[in-house]
Design a protein around this motif. Structure first.
Motif, short mmCIF file in Angstrom:
data_model
loop_
_atom_site.label_atom_id
_atom_site.label_comp_id
_atom_site.label_asym_id
_atom_site.label_seq_id
_atom_site.Cartn_x
_atom_site.Cartn_y
_atom_site.Cartn_z
N ALA A 4 1.19 -1.29 0.13
CA ALA A 4 0.08 -0.19 0.20
C ALA A 4 1.10 1.37 0.11
N LEU A 5 2.34 1.64 0.94
CA LEU A 5 2.55 2.33 0.87
C LEU A 5 3.23 3.01 -0.41
N GLY A 6 3.29 1.21 -1.40
CA GLY A 6 4.56 2.37 -2.59
C GLY A 6 3.91 2.30 -3.02
N PHE A 7 2.59 2.09 -3.22
CA PHE A 7 0.99 2.51 -4.05
C PHE A 7 1.27 4.15 -4.03
N TYR A 8 1.44 4.45 -2.90
CA TYR A 8 1.27 6.15 -2.51
C TYR A 8 2.13 6.63 -2.75
#
Length: 97
Positions: free
Chosen positions: A47-51
């Protein structure tokens, strides 16, 4: 931090082999807890990678989401997502990108 998590993953994998040989080990429950925590880290990292991916904020003609018709504005992946990935990750759910 990434290096330390990788060390933990490797130690966890080695312990997995040990537990296959000795299934009644008293370490089994701790091993299961560590496995669960490693899964949660992976979910939150996705999720952090997406943002964190700047391309997911592109909104122009070369952006990641194509214009549907002339009346619709370009929308970035992040705007379309509207925090859905973050909310799922906080619940511990893997949304499989």
């Amino acid at each position: 931090m990434v290096k330390k998590i990788q060390e933990i993953r490797e130690a966890h994998a080695k312990e997995e082999n040990f537990l296959l040989k000795y299934p009644t080990s008293s370490n089994r429950k701790a091993h299961e807890y560590i496995g669960y925590l490693l899964q949660q880290i992976e979910i939150k990292d996705k999720a952090l990678g997406f943002y964190a991916d700047k391309e997911n904020y592109d909104t122009g003609p070369n952006g990641r989401i194509e214009e549907t018709d002339a009346t619709q504005p370009f929308i970035s992946w992040v705007n379309e997502d509207a925090g859905e990935r973050a909310r799922a990750a906080l619940k511990g759910e893997d949304i499989n990108e």
